[in-house]
Design a protein around this motif. Structure first.
Motif, PDB file in Angstrom:
ATOM      1  N   PHE A  31       0.833  -1.203   0.000  1.00 39.25           N
ATOM      2  CA  PHE A  31       0.000   0.000   0.000  1.00 39.25           C
ATOM      3  C   PHE A  31       0.872   1.260   0.000  1.00 39.25           C
ATOM      4  CE2 PHE A  31      -4.154  -1.970   1.080  1.00 39.25           C
ATOM      5  CZ  PHE A  31      -3.711  -3.265   1.298  1.00 39.25           C
ATOM      6  N   MET A  93      -2.410   6.726   4.997  1.00 33.95           N
ATOM      7  CA  MET A  93      -3.419   6.019   4.210  1.00 33.95           C
ATOM      8  C   MET A  93      -2.720   5.344   3.043  1.00 33.95           C
ATOM      9  SD  MET A  93      -5.657   8.873   2.123  1.00 33.95           S
ATOM     10  CE  MET A  93      -6.678   7.636   1.313  1.00 33.95           C
ATOM     11  N   GLY A  94      -3.355   4.335   2.511  1.00 34.25           N
ATOM     12  CA  GLY A  94      -2.760   3.647   1.370  1.00 34.25           C
ATOM     13  C   GLY A  94      -3.816   2.841   0.653  1.00 34.25           C
ATOM     14  N   ARG A 100      -5.342   1.288  -7.295  1.00 32.68           N
ATOM     15  CA  ARG A 100      -5.245   2.755  -7.336  1.00 32.68           C
ATOM     16  C   ARG A 100      -6.024   3.336  -8.508  1.00 32.68           C
ATOM     17  NH1 ARG A 100       0.925   2.995  -5.187  1.00 32.68           N
ATOM     18  NH2 ARG A 100       0.333   1.995  -3.220  1.00 32.68           N
ATOM     19  N   ARG A 101      -6.331   4.603  -8.390  1.00 36.26           N
ATOM     20  CA  ARG A 101      -7.046   5.388  -9.410  1.00 36.26           C
ATOM     21  C   ARG A 101      -8.393   4.758  -9.753  1.00 36.26           C
ATOM     22  NH1 ARG A 101      -2.970   9.365 -10.736  1.00 36.26           N
ATOM     23  NH2 ARG A 101      -4.576  10.460 -11.866  1.00 36.26           N
ATOM     24  N   GLN A 102      -9.029   4.192  -8.746  1.00 35.63           N
ATOM     25  CA  GLN A 102     -10.376   3.650  -8.926  1.00 35.63           C
ATOM     26  C   GLN A 102     -11.328   4.233  -7.889  1.00 35.63           C
ATOM     27  OE1 GLN A 102     -10.380  -0.724  -9.580  1.00 35.63           O
ATOM     28  NE2 GLN A 102      -8.159  -0.554  -9.660  1.00 35.63           N
ATOM     29  N   GLY A 103     -10.911   5.315  -7.254  1.00 35.90           N
ATOM     30  CA  GLY A 103     -11.804   5.998  -6.319  1.00 35.90           C
ATOM     31  C   GLY A 103     -11.737   5.504  -4.883  1.00 35.90           C
ATOM     32  N   VAL A 104     -10.868   4.538  -4.594  1.00 31.64           N
ATOM     33  CA  VAL A 104     -10.828   3.983  -3.228  1.00 31.64           C
ATOM     34  C   VAL A 104     -10.320   5.047  -2.240  1.00 31.64           C
ATOM     35  CG1 VAL A 104      -9.816   2.219  -1.723  1.00 31.64           C
ATOM     36  CG2 VAL A 104     -10.538   1.618  -4.050  1.00 31.64           C
ATOM     37  N   GLY A 105      -9.244   5.737  -2.599  1.00 32.38           N
ATOM     38  CA  GLY A 105      -8.702   6.777  -1.715  1.00 32.38           C
ATOM     39  C   GLY A 105      -9.738   7.864  -1.459  1.00 32.38           C
ATOM     40  N   PRO A 127       0.466  15.160   7.163  1.00 36.95           N
ATOM     41  CA  PRO A 127       1.847  15.302   6.708  1.00 36.95           C
ATOM     42  C   PRO A 127       1.999  14.404   5.480  1.00 36.95           C
ATOM     43  CG  PRO A 127       1.692  14.084   8.812  1.00 36.95           C
ATOM     44  CD  PRO A 127       0.325  14.182   8.255  1.00 36.95           C
ATOM     45  N   ALA A 128       1.922  14.997   4.310  1.00 39.17           N
ATOM     46  CA  ALA A 128       1.752  14.184   3.088  1.00 39.17           C
ATOM     47  C   ALA A 128       3.079  13.791   2.453  1.00 39.17           C
ATOM     48  CB  ALA A 128       0.919  14.964   2.073  1.00 39.17           C
ATOM     49  N   TYR A 131       4.556  12.144  -3.135  1.00 40.57           N
ATOM     50  CA  TYR A 131       3.828  11.359  -4.138  1.00 40.57           C
ATOM     51  C   TYR A 131       2.317  11.576  -4.055  1.00 40.57           C
ATOM     52  CZ  TYR A 131       1.894   7.048  -6.181  1.00 40.57           C
ATOM     53  OH  TYR A 131       1.176   6.145  -6.914  1.00 40.57           O
ATOM     54  N   PHE A 135      -3.095  13.938  -4.922  1.00 43.44           N
ATOM     55  CA  PHE A 135      -4.331  13.317  -4.447  1.00 43.44           C
ATOM     56  C   PHE A 135      -4.990  14.187  -3.381  1.00 43.44           C
ATOM     57  CE2 PHE A 135      -6.218  10.821  -0.988  1.00 43.44           C
ATOM     58  CZ  PHE A 135      -7.338  10.338  -1.644  1.00 43.44           C
ATOM     59  N   LYS A 138      -6.516  17.276  -4.816  1.00 42.57           N
ATOM     60  CA  LYS A 138      -7.771  16.916  -5.490  1.00 42.57           C
ATOM     61  C   LYS A 138      -8.882  16.661  -4.470  1.00 42.57           C
ATOM     62  CE  LYS A 138     -10.041  15.776  -9.273  1.00 42.57           C
ATOM     63  NZ  LYS A 138     -10.027  14.504  -9.970  1.00 42.57           N
TER      64      LYS A 138
END
Ligand SMILES: CC(C)(COP(=O)(O)OP(=O)(O)OC[C@H]1O[C@@H](n2cnc3c(N)ncnc32)[C@H](O)[C@@H]1OP(=O)(O)O)[C@@H](O)C(=O)NCCC(=O)NCCS
Length: 154
Positions: A31, A93-94, A100-105, A127-128, A131, A135, A138
């Motif tokens: 993740f 989070m992970g 990825r890129r399927q709306g899960v986050g 604290p991001a 990478y 996200f 957005k």
């Protein structure tokens, strides 16, 4: 939760989920931005139960059937000043590399925001990783002044 695949459900873990939580910790490198690293590793069963029973810990997972496809971990930080009683610190989070890129986050962040709205919490900090900054932007986060520093005792 637009874009989230049908069949993916999100739920908050409690102490009864200690086993699942430990299984995730043994594979959470999948993740990470770079999945070739080592996983965090499991806690003892009692340690995992205590972690998930802590009322200041919010730990959600996104699941597709038996698979854990994402997670989000926050802590509830009580505030010293007037105004809302607490704020959230988004610790980690992970989303699994294959999901990825399927709306899960986005769905995990929406779930956190629903919790916030239901508990009179208006602010969340993160604290991001570099990478993940795109996200978070957005998702409605904005950059703040200053820098995040860390000190490790050896
Ligand atoms: C960051 C992360 C959680 C995003 O999860 P995700 O499920 O892929 O995100 P979503 O599918 O909900 O993405 C929503 C939007 O955010 C943006 N976005 C997502 N990942 C992005 C990235 N790495 N860079 C820039 N923008 C990104 C896109 O605009 C995306 O919409 P689109 O796919 O329609 O273009 C995931 O990439 C991840 O687990 N990364 C590794 C671990 C990590 O960095 N965690 C954060 C630690 S602070």
């Amino acid at each position: 939760m637009t874009g989230l695949q049908a069949g993916v459900a999100i739920r908050r873990l409690g102490p009864e989920d200690a086993e699942l939580f430990n299984r995730l910790s043994e594979a959470d490198n999948l993740f990470d931005e770079d999945p070739s690293g080592a996983p965090s590793g499991a806690l003892t069963p009692d340690g995992a139960r205590a972690f998930l029973a802590d009322p200041s810990v919010l730990f959600w997972v996104a699941e597709s059937g038996p698979l854990t496809v994402g997670f989000l971990h926050c802590i509830v930080q009580r505030r010293r000043t007037a105004g809302p009683w607490a704020e959230l610190l988004l610790m980690e989070m992970g989303v699994h590399t294959e999901w990825r890129r399927q709306g899960v986050g986005t769905a995990l962040v929406s779930t956190m925001e629903l919790w916030m709205a239901g508990h009179d919490v208006l602010e969340v900090w993160v604290p991001a990783n570099t990478y993940a900054v795109g996200f978070y932007l957005k998702s409605g986060f904005t950059p703040d002044e200053g820098a995040i520093l860390v000190k490790q005792l050896h």
